[in-house]
Scaffold this motif. Sequence first.
Motif, PDB file in Angstrom:
ATOM      1  N   ASP A 399       0.884  -1.163   0.000  1.00 38.65           N
ATOM      2  CA  ASP A 399       0.000   0.000   0.000  1.00 38.65           C
ATOM      3  C   ASP A 399       0.920   1.210   0.000  1.00 38.65           C
ATOM      4  O   ASP A 399       1.417   1.637   1.047  1.00 38.65           O
ATOM      5  CB  ASP A 399      -0.895  -0.032   1.241  1.00 38.65           C
ATOM      6  N   LEU A 400       1.199   1.739  -1.185  1.00 38.53           N
ATOM      7  CA  LEU A 400       2.226   2.778  -1.311  1.00 38.53           C
ATOM      8  C   LEU A 400       1.827   4.062  -0.611  1.00 38.53           C
ATOM      9  O   LEU A 400       2.672   4.718   0.009  1.00 38.53           O
ATOM     10  CB  LEU A 400       2.518   3.044  -2.790  1.00 38.53           C
ATOM     11  N   ALA A 401       0.559   4.434  -0.679  1.00 40.52           N
ATOM     12  CA  ALA A 401       0.113   5.666  -0.022  1.00 40.52           C
ATOM     13  C   ALA A 401       0.111   5.525   1.486  1.00 40.52           C
ATOM     14  O   ALA A 401       0.556   6.423   2.211  1.00 40.52           O
ATOM     15  CB  ALA A 401      -1.276   6.048  -0.534  1.00 40.52           C
ATOM     16  N   GLY A 402      -0.365   4.384   1.972  1.00 44.58           N
ATOM     17  CA  GLY A 402      -0.410   4.157   3.416  1.00 44.58           C
ATOM     18  C   GLY A 402       0.917   3.736   4.011  1.00 44.58           C
ATOM     19  O   GLY A 402       1.063   3.682   5.231  1.00 44.58           O
ATOM     20  N   LYS A 403       1.875   3.395   3.149  1.00 45.01           N
ATOM     21  CA  LYS A 403       3.218   2.962   3.557  1.00 45.01           C
ATOM     22  C   LYS A 403       3.183   1.724   4.447  1.00 45.01           C
ATOM     23  O   LYS A 403       3.883   1.620   5.451  1.00 45.01           O
ATOM     24  CB  LYS A 403       3.981   4.110   4.236  1.00 45.01           C
ATOM     25  N   ASN A 404       2.355   0.769   4.032  1.00 47.08           N
ATOM     26  CA  ASN A 404       2.302  -0.534   4.664  1.00 47.08           C
ATOM     27  C   ASN A 404       2.513  -1.599   3.595  1.00 47.08           C
ATOM     28  O   ASN A 404       2.097  -1.413   2.438  1.00 47.08           O
ATOM     29  CB  ASN A 404       0.945  -0.770   5.330  1.00 47.08           C
ATOM     30  N   GLY A 405       3.151  -2.709   3.956  1.00 52.26           N
ATOM     31  CA  GLY A 405       3.364  -3.729   2.949  1.00 52.26           C
ATOM     32  C   GLY A 405       3.865  -5.036   3.521  1.00 52.26           C
ATOM     33  O   GLY A 405       4.264  -5.117   4.695  1.00 52.26           O
ATOM     34  N   MET A 406       3.843  -6.080   2.678  1.00 54.67           N
ATOM     35  CA  MET A 406       4.236  -7.424   3.097  1.00 54.67           C
ATOM     36  C   MET A 406       5.033  -8.106   1.989  1.00 54.67           C
ATOM     37  O   MET A 406       4.712  -7.970   0.808  1.00 54.67           O
ATOM     38  CB  MET A 406       2.994  -8.260   3.411  1.00 54.67           C
ATOM     39  N   VAL A 407       6.071  -8.829   2.383  1.00 55.80           N
ATOM     40  CA  VAL A 407       6.880  -9.654   1.490  1.00 55.80           C
ATOM     41  C   VAL A 407       6.858 -11.075   2.029  1.00 55.80           C
ATOM     42  O   VAL A 407       7.065 -11.289   3.226  1.00 55.80           O
ATOM     43  CB  VAL A 407       8.333  -9.149   1.412  1.00 55.80           C
ATOM     44  N   VAL A 408       6.609 -12.028   1.157  1.00 55.65           N
ATOM     45  CA  VAL A 408       6.597 -13.441   1.542  1.00 55.65           C
ATOM     46  C   VAL A 408       7.411 -14.225   0.521  1.00 55.65           C
ATOM     47  O   VAL A 408       7.182 -14.109  -0.687  1.00 55.65           O
ATOM     48  CB  VAL A 408       5.165 -14.009   1.587  1.00 55.65           C
ATOM     49  N   LEU A 409       8.373 -15.014   1.000  1.00 58.16           N
ATOM     50  CA  LEU A 409       9.150 -15.916   0.161  1.00 58.16           C
ATOM     51  C   LEU A 409       9.084 -17.309   0.770  1.00 58.16           C
ATOM     52  O   LEU A 409       9.505 -17.502   1.916  1.00 58.16           O
ATOM     53  CB  LEU A 409      10.601 -15.448   0.062  1.00 58.16           C
ATOM     54  N   VAL A 410       8.555 -18.255   0.034  1.00 62.56           N
ATOM     55  CA  VAL A 410       8.463 -19.650   0.480  1.00 62.56           C
ATOM     56  C   VAL A 410       9.341 -20.481  -0.447  1.00 62.56           C
ATOM     57  O   VAL A 410       9.158 -20.476  -1.667  1.00 62.56           O
ATOM     58  CB  VAL A 410       7.001 -20.149   0.436  1.00 62.56           C
ATOM     59  N   GLY A 411      10.299 -21.210   0.119  1.00 60.98           N
ATOM     60  CA  GLY A 411      11.299 -21.906  -0.678  1.00 60.98           C
ATOM     61  C   GLY A 411      10.893 -23.246  -1.231  1.00 60.98           C
ATOM     62  O   GLY A 411      11.624 -23.832  -2.025  1.00 60.98           O
ATOM     63  N   GLY A 412       9.730 -23.743  -0.836  1.00 64.27           N
ATOM     64  CA  GLY A 412       9.278 -25.026  -1.364  1.00 64.27           C
ATOM     65  C   GLY A 412       8.008 -25.483  -0.684  1.00 64.27           C
ATOM     66  O   GLY A 412       7.755 -25.144   0.470  1.00 64.27           O
ATOM     67  N   VAL A 413       7.197 -26.236  -1.414  1.00 65.73           N
ATOM     68  CA  VAL A 413       5.945 -26.761  -0.865  1.00 65.73           C
ATOM     69  C   VAL A 413       5.920 -28.269  -1.043  1.00 65.73           C
ATOM     70  O   VAL A 413       6.483 -28.806  -1.995  1.00 65.73           O
ATOM     71  CB  VAL A 413       4.723 -26.110  -1.539  1.00 65.73           C
ATOM     72  N   SER A 414       5.237 -28.941  -0.121  1.00 67.78           N
ATOM     73  CA  SER A 414       5.242 -30.401  -0.130  1.00 67.78           C
ATOM     74  C   SER A 414       4.072 -30.997  -0.894  1.00 67.78           C
ATOM     75  O   SER A 414       4.085 -32.187  -1.197  1.00 67.78           O
ATOM     76  CB  SER A 414       5.222 -30.938   1.308  1.00 67.78           C
ATOM     77  N   SER A 415       3.040 -30.202  -1.185  1.00 67.63           N
ATOM     78  CA  SER A 415       1.879 -30.691  -1.919  1.00 67.63           C
ATOM     79  C   SER A 415       1.483 -29.677  -2.974  1.00 67.63           C
ATOM     80  O   SER A 415       1.858 -28.510  -2.900  1.00 67.63           O
ATOM     81  CB  SER A 415       0.671 -30.930  -1.012  1.00 67.63           C
ATOM     82  N   ASP A 416       0.696 -30.112  -3.886  1.00 72.81           N
ATOM     83  CA  ASP A 416       0.265 -29.269  -4.988  1.00 72.81           C
ATOM     84  C   ASP A 416      -0.536 -28.071  -4.473  1.00 72.81           C
ATOM     85  O   ASP A 416      -1.611 -28.245  -3.888  1.00 72.81           O
ATOM     86  CB  ASP A 416      -0.607 -30.101  -5.931  1.00 72.81           C
ATOM     87  N   PRO A 417      -0.051 -26.841  -4.669  1.00 80.33           N
ATOM     88  CA  PRO A 417      -0.799 -25.666  -4.204  1.00 80.33           C
ATOM     89  C   PRO A 417      -2.184 -25.557  -4.823  1.00 80.33           C
ATOM     90  O   PRO A 417      -3.087 -24.956  -4.237  1.00 80.33           O
ATOM     91  CB  PRO A 417       0.087 -24.481  -4.621  1.00 80.33           C
ATOM     92  N   GLU A 418      -2.365 -26.141  -6.010  1.00 77.29           N
ATOM     93  CA  GLU A 418      -3.674 -26.100  -6.656  1.00 77.29           C
ATOM     94  C   GLU A 418      -4.707 -26.899  -5.868  1.00 77.29           C
ATOM     95  O   GLU A 418      -5.907 -26.644  -5.966  1.00 77.29           O
ATOM     96  CB  GLU A 418      -3.571 -26.646  -8.080  1.00 77.29           C
ATOM     97  N   VAL A 419      -4.235 -27.873  -5.096  1.00 80.42           N
ATOM     98  CA  VAL A 419      -5.143 -28.690  -4.277  1.00 80.42           C
ATOM     99  C   VAL A 419      -5.429 -28.004  -2.950  1.00 80.42           C
ATOM    100  O   VAL A 419      -6.553 -28.057  -2.427  1.00 80.42           O
ATOM    101  CB  VAL A 419      -4.528 -30.083  -4.039  1.00 80.42           C
ATOM    102  N   TYR A 420      -4.427 -27.311  -2.408  1.00 81.92           N
ATOM    103  CA  TYR A 420      -4.570 -26.641  -1.115  1.00 81.92           C
ATOM    104  C   TYR A 420      -5.106 -25.234  -1.359  1.00 81.92           C
ATOM    105  O   TYR A 420      -4.424 -24.242  -1.178  1.00 81.92           O
ATOM    106  CB  TYR A 420      -3.218 -26.620  -0.417  1.00 81.92           C
ATOM    107  N   LYS A 421      -6.332 -25.144  -1.787  1.00 83.70           N
ATOM    108  CA  LYS A 421      -6.908 -23.896  -2.259  1.00 83.70           C
ATOM    109  C   LYS A 421      -7.257 -22.953  -1.117  1.00 83.70           C
ATOM    110  O   LYS A 421      -7.562 -23.381   0.004  1.00 83.70           O
ATOM    111  CB  LYS A 421      -8.159 -24.181  -3.091  1.00 83.70           C
ATOM    112  N   GLY A 422      -7.226 -21.653  -1.442  1.00 81.50           N
ATOM    113  CA  GLY A 422      -7.609 -20.649  -0.467  1.00 81.50           C
ATOM    114  C   GLY A 422      -9.105 -20.635  -0.199  1.00 81.50           C
ATOM    115  O   GLY A 422      -9.891 -21.198  -0.966  1.00 81.50           O
ATOM    116  N   LYS A 423      -9.493 -19.953   0.859  1.00 78.20           N
ATOM    117  CA  LYS A 423     -10.900 -19.879   1.250  1.00 78.20           C
ATOM    118  C   LYS A 423     -11.595 -18.629   0.712  1.00 78.20           C
ATOM    119  O   LYS A 423     -12.818 -18.606   0.575  1.00 78.20           O
ATOM    120  CB  LYS A 423     -11.026 -19.904   2.775  1.00 78.20           C
TER     121      LYS A 423
END
Length: 448
Positions: A399-423
């Motif tokens: 959020d450039l105007a509000g000067k808030n933000g998040m960075v996420v780096l995940v180095g590997g997953v054990s199962s197919d992300p397409e199966v572990y779907k978001g809500k």
Amino acid sequence: MKQGRRAVLGMALLGGVGHVLGGAPKPVVAGPPEARTALDAELTAIAQAPECQLSSMSVLAIRDGKIAYEFQTGQRVIGTGGAPSKAANERTLYRMASISKMMTTLGLMRLVEDGKLALDADAGGYLGYPLRNPHFPDHPVTLRHLLSHTSTLRDDLGYSFPAAKPLKALLVPGGELYGNGAMWAPTAAPGRYFTYSNLNWGVIGTIMERVSGERFDRLMKRLLLEPMGLHGGYNPSEFPAGDLANLSTLYRKRTVDTEIWNAAGPWIAQVDDYSQRPPARPAGIDTYVIGTNATPFSPTGGMRMSARDMGKVMLMLMNGGKHEGRQILRADTLATMFAPQWAFDGSNGDTDKGLFNYWGLGNQHFPDKPGMQLVEGGGFAGVGHLGEAYGLMSVFAADLAGKNGMVVLVGGVSSDPEVYKGKYSAMPRFEEQILSALHRHVIAGKKT
């Protein structure tokens, strides 16, 4: 690349490493001191969840224009054959996948500022040969089209080619790689239809080489990394020893380059595994003709950088293009880059199952709307990019105007992300959980 899990590893593999070392700003979490411990524990639990384990994770959150939280867990290198594992830390570099597109765009916008490129000029004029969709020969393809995925280029015939193969052989009828011309879509003229395409960035990187006379990886060092004191880059074979030693291998619990996942099996290295030998120079680079084919350096997904340095880039964007008093990019340049270029209206693009809905120049827009929200319950809108490749999952959201933000780096997953779907979004569930935890504890500052 778009956005893209089992056997228990235990604390030896996924133990928290969250506290920052050496002279860095002390991370803080809004609320009482125990909030820091609670967030560390919540993120560690997400990384160890049986549904989808994460080989490593490095996250950063910015609140009110300051780095407020950093955390790492897991192993940047998982030991095999008696070799020791190596824990992720605050300086661990990851191949960030498609967030690289946004970094490439920052370099390109510096060339725009220098007058070497114009967003709405015919891109073929920079390449030295026509860049025209044969289905729409009277419609020039521009950098604006390439940067907003409305160029009509597709990845059907690939998007990475040996250094000895010029992109002209792919893009111009009659070329050695042209084939049936499937890289050109017949759907609509340039500028009128969105389809996410990695090939756009191979063309962009090649154009950057043509107008600068510099090889893409070294050009990006000059334009972005060196002025900001950032570690990493697009070519590990030229990394200094310290950076190479802290580069994360990317993992999946599936065999290399197949779609067969085995969540109960071992972690299998996918890319950036230099435990046995150092990275080789890109094949054919000694005879490479600059400005003919930048794809071996992967302008589309090959940048390696740490979450901490990504935080520096985010702060630069929040501060109107300034980094430690130095103007990296003008504020008006950034306003152009992050201005809306495309919005899905129901028929003018492919959203990839709802993942892509709004786009700028080399960046995705994240509106705070149902089905598109980054955090559970809403409350955060921003710009940035997502990434997925070789098990790596990444998020850069600001959020450039509000000067808030998040960075996420995940180095590997054990199962197919397409199966572990978001809500509540098109992201996998673990990304929803990570972003929501960071937002709740750090940015919103709500107590759990």
